[in-house]
Scaffold this motif. Structure first.
Motif, PDB file in Angstrom:
ATOM      1  N   GLU A 258       0.841  -1.184   0.000  1.00 45.01           N
ATOM      2  CA  GLU A 258       0.000   0.000   0.000  1.00 45.01           C
ATOM      3  C   GLU A 258       0.883   1.244   0.000  1.00 45.01           C
ATOM      4  OE1 GLU A 258      -3.151  -0.048   2.869  1.00 45.01           O
ATOM      5  OE2 GLU A 258      -3.408  -2.218   2.677  1.00 45.01           O
ATOM      6  N   ARG A 259       0.630   2.126  -0.986  1.00 44.72           N
ATOM      7  CA  ARG A 259       1.555   3.225  -1.263  1.00 44.72           C
ATOM      8  C   ARG A 259       1.581   4.290  -0.171  1.00 44.72           C
ATOM      9  NH1 ARG A 259      -0.562   3.914  -7.403  1.00 44.72           N
ATOM     10  NH2 ARG A 259      -2.495   3.321  -6.344  1.00 44.72           N
ATOM     11  N   ASP A 260       0.542   4.367   0.638  1.00 43.58           N
ATOM     12  CA  ASP A 260       0.510   5.374   1.692  1.00 43.58           C
ATOM     13  C   ASP A 260       0.952   4.816   3.043  1.00 43.58           C
ATOM     14  OD1 ASP A 260      -1.643   3.725   2.018  1.00 43.58           O
ATOM     15  OD2 ASP A 260      -3.112   5.311   2.362  1.00 43.58           O
ATOM     16  N   ARG A 261       1.510   3.622   3.030  1.00 43.25           N
ATOM     17  CA  ARG A 261       2.019   3.016   4.257  1.00 43.25           C
ATOM     18  C   ARG A 261       3.501   2.692   4.088  1.00 43.25           C
ATOM     19  NH1 ARG A 261      -1.417  -1.914   5.913  1.00 43.25           N
ATOM     20  NH2 ARG A 261      -0.256  -1.613   7.856  1.00 43.25           N
ATOM     21  N   ILE A 288       5.336  -3.706  -5.610  1.00 44.54           N
ATOM     22  CA  ILE A 288       5.462  -2.265  -5.405  1.00 44.54           C
ATOM     23  C   ILE A 288       5.231  -1.566  -6.737  1.00 44.54           C
ATOM     24  CG2 ILE A 288       6.991  -0.359  -4.783  1.00 44.54           C
ATOM     25  CD1 ILE A 288       8.329  -2.147  -2.771  1.00 44.54           C
ATOM     26  N   MET A 289       4.225  -0.710  -6.794  1.00 45.69           N
ATOM     27  CA  MET A 289       3.927   0.049  -8.003  1.00 45.69           C
ATOM     28  C   MET A 289       4.649   1.395  -7.906  1.00 45.69           C
ATOM     29  SD  MET A 289       0.230   1.002  -9.709  1.00 45.69           S
ATOM     30  CE  MET A 289      -0.252  -0.720  -9.873  1.00 45.69           C
ATOM     31  N   GLN A 290       5.779   1.512  -8.600  1.00 37.13           N
ATOM     32  CA  GLN A 290       6.628   2.682  -8.414  1.00 37.13           C
ATOM     33  C   GLN A 290       6.156   3.900  -9.199  1.00 37.13           C
ATOM     34  OE1 GLN A 290       8.490   3.367  -6.180  1.00 37.13           O
ATOM     35  NE2 GLN A 290       9.767   5.068  -6.850  1.00 37.13           N
ATOM     36  N   THR A 313       5.242  10.769 -11.755  1.00 31.40           N
ATOM     37  CA  THR A 313       5.108  10.549 -10.317  1.00 31.40           C
ATOM     38  C   THR A 313       5.848   9.296  -9.872  1.00 31.40           C
ATOM     39  OG1 THR A 313       2.890  11.522 -10.395  1.00 31.40           O
ATOM     40  CG2 THR A 313       3.453  10.227  -8.444  1.00 31.40           C
ATOM     41  N   SER A 314       6.685   9.446  -8.853  1.00 34.76           N
ATOM     42  CA  SER A 314       7.254   8.291  -8.149  1.00 34.76           C
ATOM     43  C   SER A 314       6.350   8.018  -6.951  1.00 34.76           C
ATOM     44  CB  SER A 314       8.682   8.570  -7.681  1.00 34.76           C
ATOM     45  OG  SER A 314       9.545   8.757  -8.777  1.00 34.76           O
ATOM     46  N   ASN A 315       5.677   6.878  -6.953  1.00 37.84           N
ATOM     47  CA  ASN A 315       4.728   6.592  -5.886  1.00 37.84           C
ATOM     48  C   ASN A 315       5.396   6.400  -4.531  1.00 37.84           C
ATOM     49  OD1 ASN A 315       2.473   6.682  -7.590  1.00 37.84           O
ATOM     50  ND2 ASN A 315       2.711   4.534  -8.164  1.00 37.84           N
ATOM     51  N   GLU A 317       8.883   7.418  -2.480  1.00 44.14           N
ATOM     52  CA  GLU A 317      10.057   8.292  -2.527  1.00 44.14           C
ATOM     53  C   GLU A 317      11.309   7.425  -2.651  1.00 44.14           C
ATOM     54  OE1 GLU A 317      13.376  10.493  -1.624  1.00 44.14           O
ATOM     55  OE2 GLU A 317      12.638   9.075  -0.113  1.00 44.14           O
ATOM     56  N   PRO A 318      12.227   7.746  -3.581  1.00 40.90           N
ATOM     57  CA  PRO A 318      13.342   6.840  -3.891  1.00 40.90           C
ATOM     58  C   PRO A 318      14.184   6.427  -2.686  1.00 40.90           C
ATOM     59  CG  PRO A 318      13.166   8.521  -5.581  1.00 40.90           C
ATOM     60  CD  PRO A 318      12.182   8.892  -4.513  1.00 40.90           C
ATOM     61  N   ALA A 319      14.465   7.350  -1.763  1.00 40.13           N
ATOM     62  CA  ALA A 319      15.262   6.973  -0.594  1.00 40.13           C
ATOM     63  C   ALA A 319      14.505   5.965   0.273  1.00 40.13           C
ATOM     64  CB  ALA A 319      15.629   8.217   0.214  1.00 40.13           C
ATOM     65  N   ALA A 320      13.199   6.201   0.426  1.00 38.48           N
ATOM     66  CA  ALA A 320      12.391   5.261   1.203  1.00 38.48           C
ATOM     67  C   ALA A 320      12.314   3.911   0.508  1.00 38.48           C
ATOM     68  CB  ALA A 320      10.991   5.834   1.407  1.00 38.48           C
ATOM     69  N   LEU A 321      12.222   3.918  -0.834  1.00 36.30           N
ATOM     70  CA  LEU A 321      12.160   2.669  -1.590  1.00 36.30           C
ATOM     71  C   LEU A 321      13.379   1.801  -1.309  1.00 36.30           C
ATOM     72  CD1 LEU A 321      10.599   1.055  -3.797  1.00 36.30           C
ATOM     73  CD2 LEU A 321      12.051   2.197  -5.473  1.00 36.30           C
ATOM     74  N   LYS A 322      14.538   2.423  -1.250  1.00 32.00           N
ATOM     75  CA  LYS A 322      15.760   1.652  -0.967  1.00 32.00           C
ATOM     76  C   LYS A 322      15.654   0.944   0.382  1.00 32.00           C
ATOM     77  CE  LYS A 322      18.850   4.599  -3.698  1.00 32.00           C
ATOM     78  NZ  LYS A 322      19.994   5.546  -3.652  1.00 32.00           N
ATOM     79  N   GLY A 323      15.162   1.661   1.388  1.00 31.34           N
ATOM     80  CA  GLY A 323      15.022   1.050   2.703  1.00 31.34           C
ATOM     81  C   GLY A 323      13.998  -0.065   2.720  1.00 31.34           C
ATOM     82  N   PHE A 324      12.857   0.147   2.047  1.00 29.72           N
ATOM     83  CA  PHE A 324      11.816  -0.869   2.025  1.00 29.72           C
ATOM     84  C   PHE A 324      12.292  -2.140   1.317  1.00 29.72           C
ATOM     85  CE2 PHE A 324       8.559   2.831   1.903  1.00 29.72           C
ATOM     86  CZ  PHE A 324       8.681   3.012   3.272  1.00 29.72           C
ATOM     87  N   VAL A 325      12.962  -1.971   0.190  1.00 26.11           N
ATOM     88  CA  VAL A 325      13.441  -3.140  -0.555  1.00 26.11           C
ATOM     89  C   VAL A 325      14.468  -3.904   0.260  1.00 26.11           C
ATOM     90  CG1 VAL A 325      14.690  -3.887  -2.626  1.00 26.11           C
ATOM     91  CG2 VAL A 325      12.883  -2.166  -2.813  1.00 26.11           C
ATOM     92  N   ALA A 326      15.344  -3.181   0.969  1.00 23.77           N
ATOM     93  CA  ALA A 326      16.338  -3.855   1.810  1.00 23.77           C
ATOM     94  C   ALA A 326      15.655  -4.674   2.908  1.00 23.77           C
ATOM     95  CB  ALA A 326      17.285  -2.826   2.420  1.00 23.77           C
TER      96      ALA A 326
END
Length: 539
Positions: A258-261, A288-290, A313-315, A317-326
């Motif tokens: 969910e993109r808002d979580r 993840i729908m980026q 639009t990046s759904n 934020e790129p820095a957050a995406l790195k953390g989530f994927v890790a």
């Protein structure tokens, strides 16, 4: 159940072998090789002989990106997917509304943006077709919805309603909503839609399975398992189907991010993975729908759209995406990314690289990929999950996308051949109901980069001009993507994807040998389809 011996035609194993025969017994492949050898492997047990008659035997195909429950629901409701112009859509909506007076809402979907100026239909057409009725119809890519005035009114959407984060309301000059909601703006109406029942979803999954089996697809990755764009969460639908013995296909479910979580979702994903187990339905993947799509300018681009002054639009934020994927990687999940624009593709690759990812991460769609990022798929072990049917000159792309990409980016579209040449792994899927789930028109496009003859888009003037022919694949590559490559990203390659002794007897007898020079790839059909050695479709 007795054994099976297939002979009398070519056998494509997916691993380079070209055997004369294949034997299956007890739901598994027992042997491949010379006929006498495979018969001997049955140790005298009875068997039925399947004469291929020159037809090709292949592994069961696997769709690596599909939405089967949504696809089947649309087939059962106001289905616009086989229609192609404004008048036909209005007529179909009116007919459905008239035939279903007891239904408060008109739902379904499948309209094409290319049927309308600028890709944007208007609420007035729906108001005239279904007077006073709330109407909610997602388009083919499910990134936008066409809504009536009554639907807007029920949701309280008017000129004063702000655009939600990651969404946009199309408006007239005075700010009034014109009848199209993009991305997260669909969620302003979705909670008001009639709630489908468990029985509705059970029936839809069974219809989807029947339909996919008829096309030779014996397994798939459901690309969104969760509530999205008015669709309810179908996790329980799959569990019920498996536990009741109704799920025959092999399915991997990509759990919806969910993109808002944020990372708090991962605990629930872990619970769902454990609940699903490792049977016919598995959930070791997170979706993840980026970004969005290029047609409505929500695909995330490195440079602005021509004449628009913004980059999409990046759904996440790129820095957050790195953390989530890790975090997902450490928790043992592969990530199935949606990335249309070149910036979104780069953000996904950057996230995998930063995570030191070791899972079977894959990126779907890949409409525009910057050349600098092409070799990174192989370098990072990221699979390109391709929807090959889209890689042609067709009206929607040529009119709603290409003019806004500009000359520099046009050669960067759907670079399947370049990814393969650089050593990248390919998987393949349909994205049904965005486009047909039939693999063979898509395989035709992968090989020829032209519209399949007779398709809805084949009348477009440039349809038979190959789109970037240097990005074409061989038939061997395309078929591998639809079998072994897709089984790999779905973590089902222990069971299927190649015709290897010990794997499940998920087999398809085609109606011809598509490797013959005179074969028409788009017209290939499945004559016989087996799951665990049992016939599930016969044409």
């Amino acid at each position: 159940m007795g054994g099976l011996v297939f002979t009398g035609g070519p056998i494509w194993t997916g691993d380079g072998a070209r055997p004369e025969a294949l034997a299956a017994d007890g739901g598994r492949i027992v042997a491949v090789g010379r006929r006498a050898e495979v018969v001997a492997a049955l140790d005298g047990r009875p068997y039925d002989l399947v004469d291929l008659g020159g037809r090709l035997l292949v592994p069961g195909l696997h769709d690596a990106h599909v939405h089967p429950v949504s696809g089947a629901l649309e087939r059962l409701r106001c289905d616009l997917s086989d229609l192609h112009d404004r008048a036909a859509y209005a007529s179909a909506v009116g007919a459905y509304a008239a035939a279903n007076p007891g239904r408060d809402w008109v739902t379904g979907g499948g309209w094409s943006m290319s049927a309308f100026p600028g890709g944007l239909p208007r609420r007035e057409d729906l108001d005239a077709a279904a007077p006073g009725r709330p109407v909610f119809l997602p388009n083919r890519d499910h990134h936008s919805a066409w809504v009536s005035s009554a639907a807007l009114a029920r949701a309280g959407i008017d000129a004063s309603t702000p655009d939600p984060r990651n969404g946009r309301i199309e408006r007239d000059d005075d700010g009034s909503p014109s009848g199209v909601l993009h991305e997260a703006a669909m969620d302003l109406v979705a909670p008001l839609l009639p709630q489908d029942t468990d029985a509705d979803y059970d029936r839809a999954l069974e219809e989807a399975q029947r339909y996919l089996f008829s096309l030779g697809v014996t397994g798939w990755q459901d690309a969104i398992v969760g509530a999205y764009a008015g669709a309810r969460d179908q996790f329980g639908t799959y569990l019920r189907a498996e536990r009741e013995g109704r799920l025959r296909a092999r399915v991997a479910g990509a759990l919806w991010w969910e993109r808002d979580r944020g990372a708090e979702q991962i605990e629930r994903f872990v619970q769902r993975r454990a609940e699903a187990g490792r049977g016919r339905f598995r959930t070791g993947i997170v979706k993840i729908m980026q970004d969005g799509v290029a047609e409505n300018f929500t695909a995330a681009m490195l440079q602005p759209y021509v004449g628009k002054g913004f980059c999409g639009t990046s759904n996440v934020e790129p820095a957050a995406l790195k953390g989530f994927v890790a975090e997902l990687d450490r928790a043992g999940f592969a990530v199935h990314f949606h990335a249309i624009g070149d910036r979104a593709v780069r953000e996904c690759l950057d996230a995998v690289e930063a995570s030191g990812g070791t899972r079977r991460h894959h990126i779907a769609h890949l409409h525009v990929v910057h050349p600098d990022d092409v070799p990174r798929f192989a370098a990072l072990g990221v699979t390109a999950n391709i929807q090959a049917l889209w890689a042609t000159h067709h009206e929607q792309n040529d009119t709603l996308c290409v003019p806004f990409f500009g000359a520099e980016r046009v050669p960067h579209q759907y670079p399947f051949g370049a990814i393969a040449r650089s050593g990248g792994r390919l998987a393949a899927g349909s994205d049904w109901p965005v486009s047909t789930p039939d693999p063979w028109p898509a395989i035709h496009v992968a090989v020829h980069r032209t519209e399949p003859p007779g398709s809805a888009e084949s009348a477009w003037p440039a349809a038979q001009t190959p789109m970037l022919p240097e990005q074409a694949l061989t038939l061997e590559q395309a078929l591998t993507a639809y079998t072994a490559g897709s089984a790999y990203v779905s973590h089902l390659d222990d069971e299927t994807g190649t015709l290897t002794p010990g794997k499940a007897a998920d087999l398809v007898v085609l109606d011809r040998d598509p490797f013959r020079p005179d074969a028409e790839l788009h017209a290939v059909r499945a004559d016989l389809v087996f799951v665990d050695g049992t016939v599930v479709h016969e044409r």
